[in-house]
Scaffold this motif. Structure first.
Motif, PDB file in Angstrom:
ATOM      1  N   LYS A  16      27.767  37.421  26.451  1.00 41.22           N
ATOM      2  CA  LYS A  16      27.928  36.948  25.080  1.00 41.22           C
ATOM      3  C   LYS A  16      29.284  37.289  24.472  1.00 41.22           C
ATOM      4  CE  LYS A  16      23.776  35.414  25.154  1.00 41.22           C
ATOM      5  NZ  LYS A  16      23.637  34.121  25.769  1.00 41.22           N
ATOM      6  N   THR A  17      30.161  37.902  25.214  1.00 43.65           N
ATOM      7  CA  THR A  17      31.471  38.273  24.701  1.00 43.65           C
ATOM      8  C   THR A  17      32.532  37.889  25.729  1.00 43.65           C
ATOM      9  OG1 THR A  17      32.753  40.077  23.742  1.00 43.65           O
ATOM     10  CG2 THR A  17      31.374  40.629  25.629  1.00 43.65           C
ATOM     11  N   SER A  18      33.781  37.967  25.328  1.00 43.20           N
ATOM     12  CA  SER A  18      34.862  37.690  26.276  1.00 43.20           C
ATOM     13  C   SER A  18      35.818  38.871  26.269  1.00 43.20           C
ATOM     14  CB  SER A  18      35.577  36.395  25.905  1.00 43.20           C
ATOM     15  OG  SER A  18      36.049  36.463  24.582  1.00 43.20           O
ATOM     16  N   ASN A  19      36.841  38.778  27.075  1.00 41.84           N
ATOM     17  CA  ASN A  19      37.863  39.820  27.191  1.00 41.84           C
ATOM     18  C   ASN A  19      37.351  41.121  27.793  1.00 41.84           C
ATOM     19  OD1 ASN A  19      39.870  38.133  26.124  1.00 41.84           O
ATOM     20  ND2 ASN A  19      39.195  38.611  24.050  1.00 41.84           N
ATOM     21  N   ILE A  20      36.251  41.066  28.500  1.00 41.60           N
ATOM     22  CA  ILE A  20      35.784  42.210  29.281  1.00 41.60           C
ATOM     23  C   ILE A  20      35.861  41.787  30.743  1.00 41.60           C
ATOM     24  CG2 ILE A  20      33.819  43.699  29.840  1.00 41.60           C
ATOM     25  CD1 ILE A  20      32.846  43.349  26.992  1.00 41.60           C
ATOM     26  N   PRO A  21      36.496  42.583  31.589  1.00 38.30           N
ATOM     27  CA  PRO A  21      36.545  42.221  33.005  1.00 38.30           C
ATOM     28  C   PRO A  21      35.135  42.116  33.608  1.00 38.30           C
ATOM     29  CG  PRO A  21      38.083  43.998  32.515  1.00 38.30           C
ATOM     30  CD  PRO A  21      37.233  43.805  31.295  1.00 38.30           C
ATOM     31  N   VAL A  22      34.963  41.128  34.462  1.00 40.19           N
ATOM     32  CA  VAL A  22      33.681  40.881  35.108  1.00 40.19           C
ATOM     33  C   VAL A  22      33.904  40.909  36.619  1.00 40.19           C
ATOM     34  CG1 VAL A  22      31.804  39.232  35.445  1.00 40.19           C
ATOM     35  CG2 VAL A  22      32.913  39.413  33.201  1.00 40.19           C
ATOM     36  N   THR A  23      33.106  41.695  37.315  1.00 37.23           N
ATOM     37  CA  THR A  23      33.127  41.686  38.775  1.00 37.23           C
ATOM     38  C   THR A  23      31.802  41.122  39.256  1.00 37.23           C
ATOM     39  OG1 THR A  23      34.576  43.618  38.864  1.00 37.23           O
ATOM     40  CG2 THR A  23      33.383  43.060  40.877  1.00 37.23           C
ATOM     41  N   ILE A  24      31.887  40.084  40.076  1.00 36.97           N
ATOM     42  CA  ILE A  24      30.701  39.438  40.630  1.00 36.97           C
ATOM     43  C   ILE A  24      30.583  39.821  42.097  1.00 36.97           C
ATOM     44  CG2 ILE A  24      29.579  37.243  41.175  1.00 36.97           C
ATOM     45  CD1 ILE A  24      31.099  36.049  38.766  1.00 36.97           C
ATOM     46  N   PHE A  25      29.424  40.360  42.450  1.00 35.87           N
ATOM     47  CA  PHE A  25      29.126  40.737  43.829  1.00 35.87           C
ATOM     48  C   PHE A  25      28.176  39.693  44.396  1.00 35.87           C
ATOM     49  CE2 PHE A  25      30.197  44.529  41.516  1.00 35.87           C
ATOM     50  CZ  PHE A  25      31.005  45.240  42.390  1.00 35.87           C
ATOM     51  N   SER A  26      28.609  39.010  45.446  1.00 36.07           N
ATOM     52  CA  SER A  26      27.814  37.931  46.038  1.00 36.07           C
ATOM     53  C   SER A  26      27.881  38.022  47.554  1.00 36.07           C
ATOM     54  CB  SER A  26      28.361  36.574  45.584  1.00 36.07           C
ATOM     55  OG  SER A  26      27.726  35.521  46.274  1.00 36.07           O
ATOM     56  N   ASP A  27      26.784  37.665  48.208  1.00 33.35           N
ATOM     57  CA  ASP A  27      26.794  37.605  49.668  1.00 33.35           C
ATOM     58  C   ASP A  27      27.038  36.176  50.167  1.00 33.35           C
ATOM     59  OD1 ASP A  27      24.362  36.333  49.248  1.00 33.35           O
ATOM     60  OD2 ASP A  27      23.148  37.862  50.228  1.00 33.35           O
ATOM     61  N   SER A  28      27.438  35.294  49.259  1.00 34.27           N
ATOM     62  CA  SER A  28      27.666  33.894  49.605  1.00 34.27           C
ATOM     63  C   SER A  28      29.145  33.630  49.873  1.00 34.27           C
ATOM     64  CB  SER A  28      27.186  32.985  48.470  1.00 34.27           C
ATOM     65  OG  SER A  28      27.571  31.650  48.718  1.00 34.27           O
ATOM     66  N   LYS A  29      29.480  33.434  51.127  1.00 35.39           N
ATOM     67  CA  LYS A  29      30.859  33.051  51.463  1.00 35.39           C
ATOM     68  C   LYS A  29      31.185  31.693  50.838  1.00 35.39           C
ATOM     69  CE  LYS A  29      33.329  35.133  54.193  1.00 35.39           C
ATOM     70  NZ  LYS A  29      34.460  35.980  53.768  1.00 35.39           N
ATOM     71  N   TYR A  30      30.196  30.825  50.765  1.00 32.55           N
ATOM     72  CA  TYR A  30      30.371  29.505  50.154  1.00 32.55           C
ATOM     73  C   TYR A  30      30.939  29.637  48.739  1.00 32.55           C
ATOM     74  CZ  TYR A  30      28.798  25.156  47.833  1.00 32.55           C
ATOM     75  OH  TYR A  30      28.715  24.000  47.098  1.00 32.55           O
ATOM     76  N   VAL A  31      30.319  30.464  47.921  1.00 31.20           N
ATOM     77  CA  VAL A  31      30.748  30.625  46.536  1.00 31.20           C
ATOM     78  C   VAL A  31      32.042  31.429  46.452  1.00 31.20           C
ATOM     79  CG1 VAL A  31      30.147  31.595  44.277  1.00 31.20           C
ATOM     80  CG2 VAL A  31      28.407  30.400  45.629  1.00 31.20           C
ATOM     81  N   VAL A  32      32.068  32.582  47.089  1.00 29.72           N
ATOM     82  CA  VAL A  32      33.229  33.470  46.985  1.00 29.72           C
ATOM     83  C   VAL A  32      34.487  32.785  47.506  1.00 29.72           C
ATOM     84  CG1 VAL A  32      34.224  35.668  47.746  1.00 29.72           C
ATOM     85  CG2 VAL A  32      31.813  35.564  47.049  1.00 29.72           C
ATOM     86  N   ASP A  33      34.417  32.178  48.676  1.00 34.47           N
ATOM     87  CA  ASP A  33      35.602  31.528  49.234  1.00 34.47           C
ATOM     88  C   ASP A  33      36.033  30.319  48.411  1.00 34.47           C
ATOM     89  OD1 ASP A  33      35.727  33.405  51.234  1.00 34.47           O
ATOM     90  OD2 ASP A  33      35.053  32.065  52.834  1.00 34.47           O
ATOM     91  N   ALA A  34      35.076  29.540  47.905  1.00 30.93           N
ATOM     92  CA  ALA A  34      35.437  28.359  47.109  1.00 30.93           C
ATOM     93  C   ALA A  34      36.256  28.748  45.885  1.00 30.93           C
ATOM     94  CB  ALA A  34      34.186  27.600  46.685  1.00 30.93           C
ATOM     95  N   VAL A  35      35.948  29.906  45.301  1.00 32.65           N
ATOM     96  CA  VAL A  35      36.675  30.337  44.106  1.00 32.65           C
ATOM     97  C   VAL A  35      37.929  31.117  44.485  1.00 32.65           C
ATOM     98  CG1 VAL A  35      36.541  31.676  41.976  1.00 32.65           C
ATOM     99  CG2 VAL A  35      34.536  30.389  42.763  1.00 32.65           C
ATOM    100  N   GLU A  36      37.773  32.131  45.307  1.00 29.93           N
ATOM    101  CA  GLU A  36      38.898  33.006  45.641  1.00 29.93           C
ATOM    102  C   GLU A  36      40.003  32.275  46.416  1.00 29.93           C
ATOM    103  OE1 GLU A  36      39.327  36.572  44.770  1.00 29.93           O
ATOM    104  OE2 GLU A  36      38.021  35.636  43.292  1.00 29.93           O
ATOM    105  N   LYS A  37      39.634  31.324  47.245  1.00 30.26           N
ATOM    106  CA  LYS A  37      40.630  30.553  48.006  1.00 30.26           C
ATOM    107  C   LYS A  37      41.030  29.277  47.263  1.00 30.26           C
ATOM    108  CE  LYS A  37      39.239  32.531  52.380  1.00 30.26           C
ATOM    109  NZ  LYS A  37      38.807  32.311  53.770  1.00 30.26           N
ATOM    110  N   LYS A  38      40.496  29.139  46.046  1.00 30.25           N
ATOM    111  CA  LYS A  38      40.842  28.061  45.118  1.00 30.25           C
ATOM    112  C   LYS A  38      40.493  26.655  45.630  1.00 30.25           C
ATOM    113  CE  LYS A  38      44.388  30.913  42.956  1.00 30.25           C
ATOM    114  NZ  LYS A  38      43.401  31.762  42.347  1.00 30.25           N
ATOM    115  N   TRP A  39      39.558  26.571  46.555  1.00 31.45           N
ATOM    116  CA  TRP A  39      39.131  25.265  47.044  1.00 31.45           C
ATOM    117  C   TRP A  39      38.532  24.428  45.921  1.00 31.45           C
ATOM    118  CZ3 TRP A  39      35.834  27.627  51.544  1.00 31.45           C
ATOM    119  CH2 TRP A  39      36.690  28.170  52.510  1.00 31.45           C
ATOM    120  N   VAL A  40      37.799  25.088  45.011  1.00 32.06           N
ATOM    121  CA  VAL A  40      37.097  24.369  43.951  1.00 32.06           C
ATOM    122  C   VAL A  40      38.068  23.562  43.081  1.00 32.06           C
ATOM    123  CG1 VAL A  40      37.070  26.292  42.293  1.00 32.06           C
ATOM    124  CG2 VAL A  40      35.276  24.553  42.217  1.00 32.06           C
TER     125      VAL A  40
END
Length: 154
Positions: free
Chosen positions: A57-81
């Protein structure tokens, strides 16, 4: 910092599915979960992330997302999306969810961390339990995005 832990599951691919998301901020913990009658594992993995981000509900707070999905993590981190977005998601699965993700993602300072699934990580294991329980629940929702793209009638 806000931590988000996520997991998705489907019983068959496609099949009944669910997601589990845990948000942790300081001493506060919130669990989110839902099940769908017909969906895919990748959709549930991505939806778990989206629901977690949308719950903040707020912004300007760092968010760390822990996921076991290479599909999601790689699509974002490697900027494929972003390449998929430039091409209008032509031929890409889950375009509806990726567009939803791209609406919420820029509102936060997000870092993704890939973790190995089913390896004893307590929050990931809990998210898996939530996802599977939701997939097996009797009151499953309709994943309209999936069923419409698969030309199925609700």
């Amino acid at each position: 910092m806000i931590e988000i832990f996520t997991d998705g599951a489907s019983r068959g691919n496609p099949g009944p599915g669910g997601y589990g998301t845990i948000l942790r901020y300081k001493q506060h913990i919130k669990e989110l979960t839902a099940g769908y009658r017909l969906t895919t594992n990748n959709r549930m993995e991505l939806l778990a992330v989206i629901v977690g981000l949308e719950a903040i509900k707020t912004s300007n707070i760092p968010v760390t997302i822990f996921s076991d999905s290479k599909y999601v993590v790689d699509a974002v981190e490697k900027k494929w999306v972003y390449g998929w977005q430039k091409k209008g998601f032509a031929g890409k699965a889950n375009a509806d969810l990726w567009m939803r993700f791209l609406r919420i993602y820029p509102k936060h300072q997000v870092k993704f961390v890939w973790i190995k699934g089913h390896a004893g990580h307590p929050e990931n294991e809990r998210c898996d339990v939530l996802a599977v329980q939701s997939a097996l629940s009797p009151n499953l929702l309709i994943d309209h995005g999936y069923e419409a793209s698969a030309n199925l009638k609700p």
